[in-house]
Design an enzyme around this catalytic site. Structure first.
Site, PDB file in Angstrom:
ATOM      1  N   HIS A 116      16.203 -13.721  26.255  1.00  0.00           N
ATOM      2  CA  HIS A 116      14.814 -13.418  25.920  1.00  0.00           C
ATOM      3  C   HIS A 116      14.610 -11.960  25.564  1.00  0.00           C
ATOM      4  O   HIS A 116      13.558 -11.349  25.880  1.00  0.00           O
ATOM      5  CB  HIS A 116      13.908 -13.822  27.091  1.00  0.00           C
ATOM      6  CG  HIS A 116      12.606 -14.430  26.662  1.00  0.00           C
ATOM      7  ND1 HIS A 116      11.444 -13.716  26.607  1.00  0.00           N
ATOM      8  CD2 HIS A 116      12.302 -15.674  26.229  1.00  0.00           C
ATOM      9  CE1 HIS A 116      10.470 -14.516  26.168  1.00  0.00           C
ATOM     10  NE2 HIS A 116      10.960 -15.690  25.933  1.00  0.00           N
ATOM     11  N   ASP A 156      18.899 -18.162  28.001  1.00  0.00           N
ATOM     12  CA  ASP A 156      17.993 -17.388  27.141  1.00  0.00           C
ATOM     13  C   ASP A 156      17.836 -15.987  27.712  1.00  0.00           C
ATOM     14  O   ASP A 156      17.233 -15.817  28.773  1.00  0.00           O
ATOM     15  CB  ASP A 156      16.628 -18.095  27.074  1.00  0.00           C
ATOM     16  CG  ASP A 156      15.699 -17.506  26.011  1.00  0.00           C
ATOM     17  OD1 ASP A 156      14.664 -18.138  25.717  1.00  0.00           O
ATOM     18  OD2 ASP A 156      16.015 -16.407  25.503  1.00  0.00           O
ATOM     19  N   TYR A 189      12.159 -13.720  33.409  1.00  0.00           N
ATOM     20  CA  TYR A 189      11.759 -14.754  32.439  1.00  0.00           C
ATOM     21  C   TYR A 189      12.371 -16.098  32.827  1.00  0.00           C
ATOM     22  O   TYR A 189      13.540 -16.172  33.180  1.00  0.00           O
ATOM     23  CB  TYR A 189      12.233 -14.408  31.030  1.00  0.00           C
ATOM     24  CG  TYR A 189      12.197 -15.629  30.134  1.00  0.00           C
ATOM     25  CD1 TYR A 189      13.355 -16.342  29.859  1.00  0.00           C
ATOM     26  CD2 TYR A 189      10.991 -16.119  29.639  1.00  0.00           C
ATOM     27  CE1 TYR A 189      13.324 -17.499  29.092  1.00  0.00           C
ATOM     28  CE2 TYR A 189      10.945 -17.286  28.876  1.00  0.00           C
ATOM     29  CZ  TYR A 189      12.118 -17.974  28.612  1.00  0.00           C
ATOM     30  OH  TYR A 189      12.066 -19.126  27.882  1.00  0.00           O
ATOM     31  N   GLU A 211      20.953 -17.174  23.897  1.00  0.00           N
ATOM     32  CA  GLU A 211      19.801 -17.027  23.005  1.00  0.00           C
ATOM     33  C   GLU A 211      19.172 -15.640  23.107  1.00  0.00           C
ATOM     34  O   GLU A 211      19.095 -15.081  24.200  1.00  0.00           O
ATOM     35  CB  GLU A 211      18.758 -18.079  23.396  1.00  0.00           C
ATOM     36  CG  GLU A 211      17.470 -18.038  22.618  1.00  0.00           C
ATOM     37  CD  GLU A 211      16.467 -19.082  23.099  1.00  0.00           C
ATOM     38  OE1 GLU A 211      15.302 -18.974  22.734  1.00  0.00           O
ATOM     39  OE2 GLU A 211      16.880 -19.993  23.870  1.00  0.00           O
TER      40      GLU A 211
HETATM   41  C1  GCO Z   1      12.094 -20.677  24.742  1.00  0.00           C
HETATM   42  C2  GCO Z   1      11.122 -19.555  24.633  1.00  0.00           C
HETATM   43  C3  GCO Z   1       9.820 -19.755  25.310  1.00  0.00           C
HETATM   44  C4  GCO Z   1       8.851 -18.647  24.942  1.00  0.00           C
HETATM   45  C5  GCO Z   1       7.424 -19.169  24.887  1.00  0.00           C
HETATM   46  C6  GCO Z   1       6.437 -18.101  24.434  1.00  0.00           C
HETATM   47  O1  GCO Z   1      13.269 -20.428  24.490  1.00  0.00           O
HETATM   48  O2  GCO Z   1      11.682 -21.788  24.978  1.00  0.00           O
HETATM   49  O3  GCO Z   1      11.753 -18.359  24.860  1.00  0.00           O
HETATM   50  O4  GCO Z   1       9.941 -19.880  26.651  1.00  0.00           O
HETATM   51  O5  GCO Z   1       8.945 -17.593  25.839  1.00  0.00           O
HETATM   52  O6  GCO Z   1       7.381 -20.220  24.013  1.00  0.00           O
HETATM   53  O7  GCO Z   1       5.146 -18.584  24.425  1.00  0.00           O
HETATM   54 MG    MG Z   2      13.639 -18.489  23.901  1.00  0.00          MG
END
Ligand code: GCO
Ligand code: MG
Length: 465
Positions: free
Chosen positions: A269, A267, A208, A293
């Site tokens: 994620h 993040d 990610y 995050e």
């Molecule tokens: C962030 C988010 C995004 C999301 C995306 C999904 O922290 O900005 O995790 O990257 O993955 O908005 O559509």
């Molecule tokens: Mg995020």
């Protein structure tokens, strides 16, 4: 003033008020007349302004599918813009707006923002959810834009005025390896950003936010053929153990190279096991991250209590939240430090300002979700709230690409790492509808970004995004 004058003054006032009630033409009969609003002084003798039409604009100036709402009013030239961007289900939001909210709200008094929100919320009987809330957000933010224009002041003034001159932003730095990441983070610091999100690729994994390292499986891209991806033929592969061991090394390297002045964010994620989520937060604590995050998915909110007992790493959570059932427990029990809600996901600026106020009393700061799939209108609304909220934390975003700026005229500016409000009435933005139409949603099946729900473990198990 003696007693007789006072009594005469009072009876005169009551008589005038009575007359006023009789004169207003609210839509539904004597009861609503009783509740007819006290018109703001500046609008005396002006009939209430009504919602004349609600339009949806689907546009992708920089290939991200954005959903914008235009609320047109009975006052010539007066309209408002709102964000309803749920990029993964844009067409469903459009239907919710055009087939349901438009007929339900046409003719309503634009001043009644709170009641319009509450009645729209009740109108579907079954409520709470990303599609209906995004649809409501489009109308809600547009009504705040209209109220600012009617009042002749920026929306941040309606929310209490500036508590700071600009919103400190964080820049997304990513790299397929530490070298590339360091270069990009340093470049962001040279542009004036004091907060940098660091994401590094994991060898052979669909990572990610960092693109894949050379030779890795496809990083969440659409499958080559139209072969449906299932548990027996995984394409984009993610295994979290290697990543969980890499994150502390990334923080160690970036802290050593970039120094102590920069705030580092990351993040997770929600792509790790619960144990790995806790371990990552413990392992990076000594590098003093600004926040970590989404160490857990919203389905595992209860795990934050266990994390809190084990380390002091600042935690940010909330972009996937829809309802207070998800965010209230984490805020009131002080289990997170930053609330990361995607404001259109909970219904717009009206509920977001309540979350901001609530969070202040539990030591939680705001860091509203603001990647590319939050439109400039959402950023402008968030910025208004961030300028007027004491408990502002950080703004996600580092400016808007060229095409987007041309479609969304009056995008908030980012200067020296701060996002600055337009000193204009409302949200200070106008959308060039003709130009927006020149950027239709990208073609090609299935017409939404494909990475969610298709990334799998080596054994074929689908992972949480
Ligand atoms: C962030 C988010 C995004 C999301 C995306 C999904 O922290 O900005 O995790 O990257 O993955 O908005 O559509
Ligand atoms: Mg995020």
């Amino acid at each position: 003033m003696n007693r007789r004058d006072a009594l005469r003054w009072l009876s005169l006032g009551a008589a005038a008020e009575g007359a006023n009630l009789i004169s207003s033409h609210s839509p539904t009969g004597p009861l609503s007349e009783a509740f007819a609003q006290e018109k703001p002084k500046t609008l005396n003798n002006l009939s209430p302004v009504k919602i004349r039409d609600i339009k949806t604009i689907l546009t992708a100036p920089d290939r991200i599918r954005l959903v914008i709402v235009k609320v047109e009013t009975t006052e010539p030239g007066l309209h408002g813009w709102g964000c309803a961007t749920f990029t993964q289900r844009a067409f469903v939001v459009q239907t919710a707006i055009e087939k349901y909210l438009k007929p339900f709200l046409t003719g309503r008094n634009v001043d009644e923002i709170e009641d319009i929100w509450q009645s729209s919320y009740m109108s579907s009987y079954w409520r709470n959810g990303p599609v209906l809330f995004n649809a409501m957000s489009g109308v809600d933010i547009a009504l705040w834009d209209i109220k600012g224009k009617r009042a002749g002041m920026p929306v941040y003034q309606l929310l209490g005025g500036k508590a700071r001159s600009g919103a400190d932003c964080y820049f997304h730095a990513s790299g397929r390896d530490f070298q590339e990441l360091e270069e990009r983070a340093r470049a962001a610091m040279e542009r004036g950003f004091r907060h940098v999100r660091i994401q590094a690729g994991v060898e052979g994994m669909a990572t990610y936010g960092a693109g894949a390292r050379a030779g890795a499986a496809t990083g969440g891209a659409a499958p080559a053929s139209d072969e449906a991806i299932g548990p027996t033929n995984p394409k984009a592969v993610w295994e979290s153990a290697k990543y969980a061991r890499l994150v502390p090394k990334m923080f160690e390297q970036m802290r050593a190279k970039l120094g102590d002045d920069v705030e580092l964010l990351h993040d997770v994620h929600e792509r790790v096991t619960l144990q790995q989520g806790i371990q990552i937060c413990k392992d990076v604590e000594k590098y003093r991250p600004f926040f970590i995050e989404d160490p857990f998915p919203p389905e595992e909110n209860a795990h934050f209590a266990l994390l809190r007992q084990q380390c002091n790493t600042p935690i940010a959570m909330g972009e996937l939240f829809n309802t207070q059932h998800e965010y209230l427990p984490l805020i009131k029990d002080r289990l997170i430090d930053f609330i990361r809600i995607h404001i259109s996901q909970i219904g717009g600026l009206s509920p977001a300002r309540k979350v901001a106020a609530l969070s202040e009393y539990f030591g939680v700061r705001t860091a509203w979700h603001g990647p590319g799939d939050a439109s400039p209108v959402a950023h402008a609304a968030q910025l208004a709230l961030e300028l007027a909220s004491y408990n502002f934390g950080v703004h996600e975003g580092s400016g808007f690409p060229q095409n987007t700026q041309e479609v969304f005229q009056g995008c908030p500016e980012v200067k020296n790492g701060y996002m600055l409000a337009q000193e204009k009435p409302g949200l200070g933005m106008e959308i060039d509808e003709k130009l927006a139409a020149k950027f239709p949603f990208p073609e090609g099946p299935p017409n939404f970004d494909y990475s969610w729900g298709t990334t799998r473990r080596k054994d074929g198990t689908v992972i949480r995004p």
